[in-house]
Design an enzyme around this catalytic site. Structure first.
Site, PDB file in Angstrom:
ATOM      1  N   ASP A  23     -35.454 -56.673 -42.708  1.00  0.00           N
ATOM      2  CA  ASP A  23     -34.583 -57.623 -42.025  1.00  0.00           C
ATOM      3  C   ASP A  23     -33.307 -57.821 -42.852  1.00  0.00           C
ATOM      4  O   ASP A  23     -33.378 -58.092 -44.052  1.00  0.00           O
ATOM      5  CB  ASP A  23     -35.329 -58.953 -41.851  1.00  0.00           C
ATOM      6  N   GLU A  41     -26.426 -54.661 -36.072  1.00  0.00           N
ATOM      7  CA  GLU A  41     -26.036 -55.989 -35.604  1.00  0.00           C
ATOM      8  C   GLU A  41     -24.565 -55.977 -35.232  1.00  0.00           C
ATOM      9  O   GLU A  41     -23.731 -55.398 -35.923  1.00  0.00           O
ATOM     10  CB  GLU A  41     -26.309 -57.067 -36.653  1.00  0.00           C
ATOM     11  N   GLY A  80     -31.444 -70.310 -39.712  1.00  0.00           N
ATOM     12  CA  GLY A  80     -31.766 -71.555 -40.390  1.00  0.00           C
ATOM     13  C   GLY A  80     -32.515 -72.547 -39.527  1.00  0.00           C
ATOM     14  O   GLY A  80     -32.879 -72.273 -38.380  1.00  0.00           O
ATOM     15  N   ASP A  98     -38.697 -66.792 -38.577  1.00  0.00           N
ATOM     16  CA  ASP A  98     -38.922 -66.972 -40.008  1.00  0.00           C
ATOM     17  C   ASP A  98     -39.133 -68.449 -40.336  1.00  0.00           C
ATOM     18  O   ASP A  98     -40.137 -68.845 -40.926  1.00  0.00           O
ATOM     19  CB  ASP A  98     -37.732 -66.408 -40.795  1.00  0.00           C
TER      20      ASP A  98
END
Length: 384
Positions: A97, A149, A194, A272
């Site tokens: 990742d 990405e 986040g 995550d």
């Protein structure tokens, strides 16, 4: 068995469901992710972030991890996954990742990863294409899947930081697929890295729809990835704070939006933060219930770090006193066994819930059991 991630994404695309991809930072977490997927007969994607490799290489201050740390850690994660996946009845992919550069991707592939992400999203468009294409050339020769990405997600995750978002342009995405030959593409469509994604965050699913429709029109077999997609369960945040934590402004993506996105072209959803929260909650709960463990020679240091860092929720902040166990899976005494068990249970709680919500349960038999060598031959014949 271990498979290239592309095989798992192909099945998710055919089956019109989302495949969760779950980050791990310790051997016991990898064990838990695979076991819960086996229970639900789901394919599994485990992810080691670029700096997670540094941490698993023994670098407690993982933000300063060197390439050598990452090489060591990549092998440790891959060895752990191999132990639990090699004889598993489900297909398992191990994915890097947010690979920072070519060297990080090579370290992961040499360590045993079956898929890598190269994150060139902060680069100018043409430079991103050039870097991603170089990684694709190296990885595809070895049968390894590559994710790129395009677009910038706001938020913070390890070394990935941005104060604002830049949505992915669907036409740029098609050009990116054509020029790089990448297998999968992480897009920016309203998610954030986040634990604070903003209250009532809204996904712009029309971006995913437009890209997927254009891919089909062009005859390109590419897969779309949703980063920054943790749901940040409110009940877990509240339980952490009830146990003395001091978490504020913690908001995730509504899981119903993610489910809807999975029917609009999103094939892989990265998670995550949810795991970090559940594991931290479980460790706090263990020490609250069994006060004698607070002075344990083996794990008492974990309690001290939990008390010292009340606003933190990343387990890597707390589990440094048991780094040998983190890196190798060794369990030398009963107290360390207890902490590992509560870590595993936190992982399974979150991952099991999302396997069901995302719809990947029962789909393991639909994934082709292809080896890296076989996939490399396919790439070669297709000229990619």
């Amino acid at each position: 068995m271990l498979v290239p991630m592309r095989a798992i994404l192909e099945a998710a695309d055919r089956g019109d469901y989302a495949q969760g991809a779950f980050n791990v930072n310790a051997v016991c977490q990898a064990k838990a992710v695979i076991e819960v997927h086996e229970m639900f007969r789901s394919p599994a994607i485990l992810q080691g972030a670029d700096l997670a490799n540094g941490f698993m290489g023994g670098r407690c201050d993982f933000m300063n991890a060197t390439l050598e740390d990452k090489k060591k850690g990549a092998k440790n994660i891959a060895d752990a996954v191999r132990i639990y996946a090699v004889d598993s009845p489900i297909p398992v992919a191990l994915h890097l990742d947010h690979g920072k550069n070519m060297e990080s991707c090579i370290a992961a592939i040499e360590g045993g990863y079956t898929s890598v992400m190269i994150d060139g999203s902060a680069l100018p468009f043409e430079e991103n294409i050039e870097l991603t294409r170089e990684v694709v050339k190296y990885a595809h020769q070895r049968g390894v899947t590559v994710e790129g990405e395009l677009g910038v997600l706001a938020g913070v995750e390890d070394h990935v930081f941005s104060a604002g978002s830049t949505y992915t342009n669907p036409m740029d995405a098609i050009e990116f697929f054509k020029k790089t030959k990448v297998d999968a593409l992480a897009i920016s469509y309203g998610t954030m890295h986040g634990a604070n994604k903003g209250k009532n965050a809204v996904i712009r699913k029309e971006i995913a729809i437009a890209i997927k429709e254009c891919l089909r029109h062009e005859g390109i077999e590419g897969y779309l990835v949703s980063h920054g997609s943790s749901t940040v369960p409110r009940y877990i945040v509240e339980e952490i704070n009830a146990l003395g934590g001091e978490l504020t402004n913690t908001y995730g993506i509504d899981v119903n939006q993610l489910i809807e996105a999975s029917h609009c072209g999103i094939n892989k959803i990265n998670v995550d933060t949810d795991i970090r929260l559940a594991v931290t909650r479980n460790m706090k709960e263990l020490f609250a219930k069994e006060k004698a463990l607070r002075t344990s020679p083996s794990i008492g240091g974990i309690y001290e770090l939990l008390e010292k860092n009340k606003t933190a929720f990343d387990p890597r902040v707390f589990i440094t006193p048991i780094m040998d166990t983190v890196m190798t899976g060794s369990i030398p005494d009963e107290h360390i066994a207890r902490i590992c068990k509560c870590i595993e249970n936190g992982v399974k709680e979150v991952v099991g819930t999302l396997i069901v919500r995302f719809g990947s349960f029962g789909h393991a038999p639909q994934v082709e059991a292809v080896t890296l060598e076989e996939m490399a031959e396919r790439y070669k014949k297709a000229g990619i």
